[in-house]
Motif scaffolding. Structure first.
Motif, mmCIF file in Angstrom:
data_model
loop_
_atom_site.group_PDB
_atom_site.id
_atom_site.type_symbol
_atom_site.label_atom_id
_atom_site.label_comp_id
_atom_site.label_asym_id
_atom_site.label_seq_id
_atom_site.Cartn_x
_atom_site.Cartn_y
_atom_site.Cartn_z
ATOM 1 N N LEU A 208 0.790 -1.192 -0.048
ATOM 2 C CA LEU A 208 0.143 -0.079 -0.082
ATOM 3 C C LEU A 208 0.787 1.379 0.170
ATOM 4 N N LEU A 209 1.983 1.267 0.617
ATOM 5 C CA LEU A 209 2.976 2.143 0.621
ATOM 6 C C LEU A 209 3.424 2.519 -0.926
ATOM 7 N N ASP A 210 3.659 1.592 -1.464
ATOM 8 C CA ASP A 210 4.358 1.462 -2.683
ATOM 9 C C ASP A 210 3.359 2.044 -3.853
ATOM 10 N N LYS A 211 1.922 1.872 -3.335
ATOM 11 C CA LYS A 211 0.962 2.407 -4.277
ATOM 12 C C LYS A 211 0.320 3.791 -3.954
ATOM 13 N N GLY A 212 1.059 4.433 -2.830
ATOM 14 C CA GLY A 212 0.641 5.850 -2.783
ATOM 15 C C GLY A 212 0.533 6.391 -1.427
ATOM 16 N N ALA A 213 0.275 5.402 -0.197
ATOM 17 C CA ALA A 213 0.182 5.708 1.121
ATOM 18 C C ALA A 213 1.367 6.259 1.705
ATOM 19 N N LYS A 214 1.350 7.125 2.620
ATOM 20 C CA LYS A 214 2.627 7.794 3.336
ATOM 21 C C LYS A 214 2.596 6.667 4.650
ATOM 22 N N ARG A 215 1.670 6.381 5.150
ATOM 23 C CA ARG A 215 1.552 5.659 6.421
ATOM 24 C C ARG A 215 0.293 4.599 6.234
ATOM 25 N N VAL A 216 0.507 3.312 6.948
ATOM 26 C CA VAL A 216 -0.500 2.248 6.937
ATOM 27 C C VAL A 216 -0.676 2.013 8.478
ATOM 28 N N LEU A 217 -1.778 2.216 8.739
ATOM 29 C CA LEU A 217 -2.292 1.739 10.148
ATOM 30 C C LEU A 217 -3.120 0.504 9.821
ATOM 31 N N LEU A 218 -2.692 -0.574 10.402
ATOM 32 C CA LEU A 218 -3.381 -1.910 10.104
ATOM 33 C C LEU A 218 -4.076 -2.385 11.367
ATOM 34 N N SER A 219 -5.184 -2.467 11.443
ATOM 35 C CA SER A 219 -6.108 -2.843 12.592
ATOM 36 C C SER A 219 -5.980 -4.588 12.629
ATOM 37 N N LEU A 220 -5.653 -4.964 13.765
ATOM 38 C CA LEU A 220 -5.635 -6.356 14.150
ATOM 39 C C LEU A 220 -6.899 -6.895 14.989
ATOM 40 N N GLY A 221 -7.712 -5.850 15.311
ATOM 41 C CA GLY A 221 -9.006 -6.469 16.163
ATOM 42 C C GLY A 221 -8.464 -6.358 17.315
ATOM 43 N N LYS A 222 -8.818 -7.679 18.283
ATOM 44 C CA LYS A 222 -8.399 -7.543 19.704
ATOM 45 C C LYS A 222 -7.036 -7.714 20.050
ATOM 46 N N ARG A 223 -6.150 -8.049 18.834
ATOM 47 C CA ARG A 223 -4.782 -8.374 18.931
ATOM 48 C C ARG A 223 -4.190 -6.677 18.865
#
Length: 307
Positions: A208-223
């Motif tokens: 996703l960074l390569d496709k144009g995002a500067k930051r990626v916040l990935l939710s892992l639910g309860k983890r």
């Protein structure tokens, strides 16, 4: 100010049951109505954190005033592009094991004129905001590229956040987003891959960074969640809380992260704030947001690690 754009509002009907028995009669223990939509939830979350937000998007003549009233109660100003018909209704069934089953309605068709009207509105409103958040699904009659069109008209100084998936996210990424917040399922759906380990997930974030995002916040639910900008990677484990509903947890995460981004917070601070708000949201039943008191309590007990 944080401007949030809700493209597909909905009335959430949250129903609590002892258990959901398919094909049989079920008795309701508790039932609540929320006048919501992903970006509206974000606006309310910002207000709960004592920030300034403004809501816009599409709204409908028959019951849209209820949404305006709900936002007014939270201190969130709003201006919408109005359409004929009713806001769709989504049903969320929660059993005694906190298992969530959702049945989502589809929105009314939106004419081209109304689509153009919202693009112009976002262009004008973004001149007075620091962060633009667009999140959620699209109603009938609107192509995924509409995400790109909306972000493209944002004022130059505006930070841009998208919380969506699939073709909508890929379209939005063409506008150099400052932050995207998928969850694991959305990341897999968008990239058409399965991710099993944390390293795999991180590679997906890098895509996703390569496709144009500067930051990626990935939710892992309860983890918890991870965040990366391609240079640094952080993980924050959520704390154990009583889960009453997962409704709006991702929106709470976006609200807190948007505020921290607006304030110039570091990467690890964005992550910690997001996890705190997402965790605080799941402690409430039938509510689309959290209290600042619960947020502050959870935030103080979280730790972030670099990996």
């Amino acid at each position: 100010m944080i401007l949030t754009v809700c493209l597909n509002p909905c009335t959430d009907v949250t129903i609590e049951l002892d258990s959901l028995n398919i094909g049989k009669i079920n008795h309701v223990k508790n039932k609540t109505l929320s006048f919501t939509g992903a970006a509206l939830n974000v606006a309310i979350g910002v207000a709960r954190l004592k920030g300034k937000s403004h809501a816009t998007g599409f709204m409908y003549n028959e019951n849209g005033s209820l949404f305006e009233q709900a936002l007014d109660r939270e201190g969130v100003p709003s201006i919408f592009v109005w359409n004929k018909g009713r806001v769709r209704e989504n049903y969320k069934f929660i059993d005694n094991k906190s298992m969530l089953t959702e049945v989502n309605d589809v929105g009314e068709n939106i004419s081209q004129n109304k689509q153009d009207e919202l693009i112009e509105l976002v262009s004008n409103l973004s001149k007075n905001c620091n962060v633009l958040v667009i999140s959620g699904s699209l109603p009938q009659g609107i192509d995924s590229d509409y995400y790109r069109k909306l972000f493209s008209v944002a004022a130059p100084q505006t930070l841009k956040i998208a919380d969506t998936e699939g073709a909508k996210l890929l379209a939005a990424l063409q506008t150099d987003l400052d932050l995207v917040k998928p969850n694991k399922d959305e990341l897999e759906n968008t990239l058409k891959q399965e991710f099993k380990s944390r390293d795999d997930l991180l590679k997906g974030c890098y895509t996703l960074l390569d496709k144009g995002a500067k930051r990626v916040l990935l939710s892992l639910g309860k983890r918890g969640a991870i965040i990366t900008d391609g240079t640094k990677n952080y993980y924050c484990k959520s704390i154990n809380v009583a889960i009453n509903s997962t409704v709006g947890a991702g929106d709470g995460m976006v609200a807190a992260a948007a505020m921290m981004l607006e304030q110039g917070g570091s990467l690890d601070e964005l992550l910690r704030a997001g996890v705190a708000a997402g965790t605080a949201t799941v402690t409430t039943f039938g509510c689309i947001s959290f209290t600042k008191e619960k947020y502050d309590e959870i935030y103080s007990n979280l730790t972030v690690e670099e990996f």
